[in-house]
Design a protein around this motif. Structure first.
Motif, PDB file in Angstrom:
ATOM      1  N   ALA A 193       9.322  -4.738 -12.824  1.00  0.00           N
ATOM      2  CA  ALA A 193       9.228  -4.328 -14.229  1.00  0.00           C
ATOM      3  C   ALA A 193       9.355  -2.821 -14.392  1.00  0.00           C
ATOM      4  O   ALA A 193       9.675  -2.328 -15.475  1.00  0.00           O
ATOM      5  N   ARG A 194       9.135  -2.085 -13.305  1.00  0.00           N
ATOM      6  CA  ARG A 194       9.244  -0.631 -13.319  1.00  0.00           C
ATOM      7  C   ARG A 194      10.516  -0.150 -12.625  1.00  0.00           C
ATOM      8  O   ARG A 194      10.663   1.040 -12.343  1.00  0.00           O
ATOM      9  N   GLY A 195      11.438  -1.068 -12.324  1.00  0.00           N
ATOM     10  CA  GLY A 195      12.693  -0.691 -11.675  1.00  0.00           C
ATOM     11  C   GLY A 195      12.550  -0.397 -10.197  1.00  0.00           C
ATOM     12  O   GLY A 195      13.340   0.360  -9.623  1.00  0.00           O
ATOM     13  N   LEU A 196      11.564  -1.025  -9.571  1.00  0.00           N
ATOM     14  CA  LEU A 196      11.276  -0.756  -8.166  1.00  0.00           C
ATOM     15  C   LEU A 196      11.285  -2.042  -7.349  1.00  0.00           C
ATOM     16  O   LEU A 196      11.143  -3.140  -7.890  1.00  0.00           O
ATOM     17  N   LEU A 197      11.418  -1.888  -6.040  1.00  0.00           N
ATOM     18  CA  LEU A 197      11.270  -2.978  -5.090  1.00  0.00           C
ATOM     19  C   LEU A 197      10.045  -2.684  -4.238  1.00  0.00           C
ATOM     20  O   LEU A 197       9.952  -1.591  -3.644  1.00  0.00           O
ATOM     21  N   LEU A 198       9.105  -3.614  -4.176  1.00  0.00           N
ATOM     22  CA  LEU A 198       7.969  -3.461  -3.277  1.00  0.00           C
ATOM     23  C   LEU A 198       8.429  -3.888  -1.890  1.00  0.00           C
ATOM     24  O   LEU A 198       8.694  -5.060  -1.644  1.00  0.00           O
ATOM     25  N   VAL A 199       8.543  -2.931  -0.999  1.00  0.00           N
ATOM     26  CA  VAL A 199       9.136  -3.158   0.324  1.00  0.00           C
ATOM     27  C   VAL A 199       8.110  -3.738   1.287  1.00  0.00           C
ATOM     28  O   VAL A 199       8.357  -4.746   1.949  1.00  0.00           O
ATOM     29  N   ASP A 200       6.978  -3.082   1.401  1.00  0.00           N
ATOM     30  CA  ASP A 200       5.902  -3.564   2.261  1.00  0.00           C
ATOM     31  C   ASP A 200       4.596  -2.929   1.805  1.00  0.00           C
ATOM     32  O   ASP A 200       4.585  -1.925   1.085  1.00  0.00           O
ATOM     33  N   THR A 201       3.502  -3.536   2.223  1.00  0.00           N
ATOM     34  CA  THR A 201       2.193  -3.040   1.817  1.00  0.00           C
ATOM     35  C   THR A 201       1.150  -3.632   2.739  1.00  0.00           C
ATOM     36  O   THR A 201       1.450  -4.503   3.566  1.00  0.00           O
ATOM     37  N   LYS A 202      -0.083  -3.162   2.618  1.00  0.00           N
ATOM     38  CA  LYS A 202      -1.169  -3.750   3.398  1.00  0.00           C
ATOM     39  C   LYS A 202      -2.336  -4.087   2.474  1.00  0.00           C
ATOM     40  O   LYS A 202      -2.552  -3.435   1.456  1.00  0.00           O
ATOM     41  N   TYR A 203      -3.068  -5.129   2.841  1.00  0.00           N
ATOM     42  CA  TYR A 203      -4.249  -5.539   2.113  1.00  0.00           C
ATOM     43  C   TYR A 203      -5.419  -5.635   3.082  1.00  0.00           C
ATOM     44  O   TYR A 203      -5.252  -6.055   4.232  1.00  0.00           O
ATOM     45  N   GLU A 204      -6.589  -5.256   2.584  1.00  0.00           N
ATOM     46  CA  GLU A 204      -7.815  -5.412   3.355  1.00  0.00           C
ATOM     47  C   GLU A 204      -8.779  -6.280   2.552  1.00  0.00           C
ATOM     48  O   GLU A 204      -8.850  -6.189   1.327  1.00  0.00           O
TER      49      GLU A 204
END
Length: 320
Positions: A193-204
């Motif tokens: 929605a913001r013109g971005l791609l979420l490539v990778d991330t981490k969750y705890e």
């Protein structure tokens, strides 16, 4: 002024821990139950090493970005956040953390690409096909967990080893996987929605009274990597670097200056202009990812402001 660290003492404080970026104050006996107060400092880390100079507004960016996404994902999994009494401060439930980080990857980038480039075709027990290019989208998001180290480097580990070694029970780990993938899907939608791609991330995640909670930060520049969607395909086909919002540009600068956190390596000097550039990039990420304008907190003494706001927050009772 930057906030390199805090050293407060509060009534009822039962513990203190200084992480790579956050200063964490514990209140085991608060009327609302065990609480944590996390102060997001302006420290910056890369390759699990805290760099010598703080970055203006970085802590504010991290804290406000994390709060934005914690609120936007609370319907998926309960999270620890109760209050944001200051731009650099979050107050929330003290949970017992699971000793793993759930790293979710939608694209072959960063650490995963470096492993793949060096010939590895299995990452944390997940098989990857031959013929992939740097920054290629993966057929499906994958989870590549790491052990959570209090000091030093986090280590890659497979789900099989996590379960076999009893680090997390199989039933709980399956729930962590479900939560992580659902959070990644929500993050992907919000990024698009913001013109971005979420490539990778981490969750705890943590546990409190038998219930799993999402803890720490979510979808921030320190925990996530974003590409700009409008230039992704063209850059991929041309073999050009992706225009991205993340901390990766800091890692790339360090690598170019012969530093990857390995023994004997010396952290390169960070010029005033480089510090200012990092700060601008963090603010750009906040505004692009959240859609909110960034308001600089230019108080003469930020530590006084932060301490006062924490004291006011601690005077509250969060549950009746």
């Amino acid at each position: 002024m930057t906030i390199p660290q805090t050293n407060f003492q509060f009534d009822g404080q039962t513990g203190f821990y200084r992480g790579k970026v956050r200063d964490v104050y514990t209140f085991e006996n608060h009327p609302s139950g065990p609480l944590l107060v996390m102060v997001a400092s302006d420290r910056i880390s890369a390759f699990d090493v805290v760099l010598p100079r703080p970055i203006p507004y970085k802590g504010q960016v991290l804290n406000q970005t994390a709060a934005h996404f914690l609120r936007a994902t609370a319907d998926i999994v309960p999270n620890w956040l109760l209050d944001v009494p200051d731009p650099n401060v979050s107050v929330g439930l003290k949970c017992a953390p699971y000793p793993v980080e759930m790293v979710v990857r939608g694209y072959l980038a960063g650490h995963a690409w470096r492993q793949y480039r060096d010939g590895h075709r299995t990452l944390c027990g997940v098989a990857l096909p031959d013929g992939l290019r740097e920054n290629d989208r993966l057929p499906n998001p994958i989870i590549t967990p790491t052990t959570k180290a209090h000091e030093g480097h986090d280590e890659d580990i497979s789900r099989e080893d996590i379960i076999a070694k009893g680090i997390v029970s199989e039933s709980e780990y399956r729930q962590l996987e479900q939560y992580a993938l659902a959070l990644f899907e929500r993050g992907t939608q919000m990024a698009a929605a913001r013109g971005l791609l979420l490539v990778d991330t981490k969750y705890e995640f943590g546990n409190l009274n038998g219930r799993i909670y999402l803890i720490d930060e979510v979808h921030t520049p320190d925990s996530s990597r974003y590409f700009y969607a409008d230039t992704y395909e063209e850059n991929l086909q041309s073999g050009l670097p992706q225009k991205q919002l993340s901390k990766e540009f800091v890692r790339e600068w360090l690598i170019a200056n012969n530093f990857q956190g390995k023994a004997g390596q010396v952290i390169p000097s960070m010029s005033d202009e480089w510090i200012s550039q990092i700060s601008r990039r963090y603010i750009e990420l906040y505004e692009t990812v959240t859609g909110h304008s960034f308001t600089r907190t230019d108080a003469v003494d930020p530590l006084t402001r932060i301490e006062g706001n924490i004291r006011q927050a601690l005077a509250k009772t969060y549950f009746q």
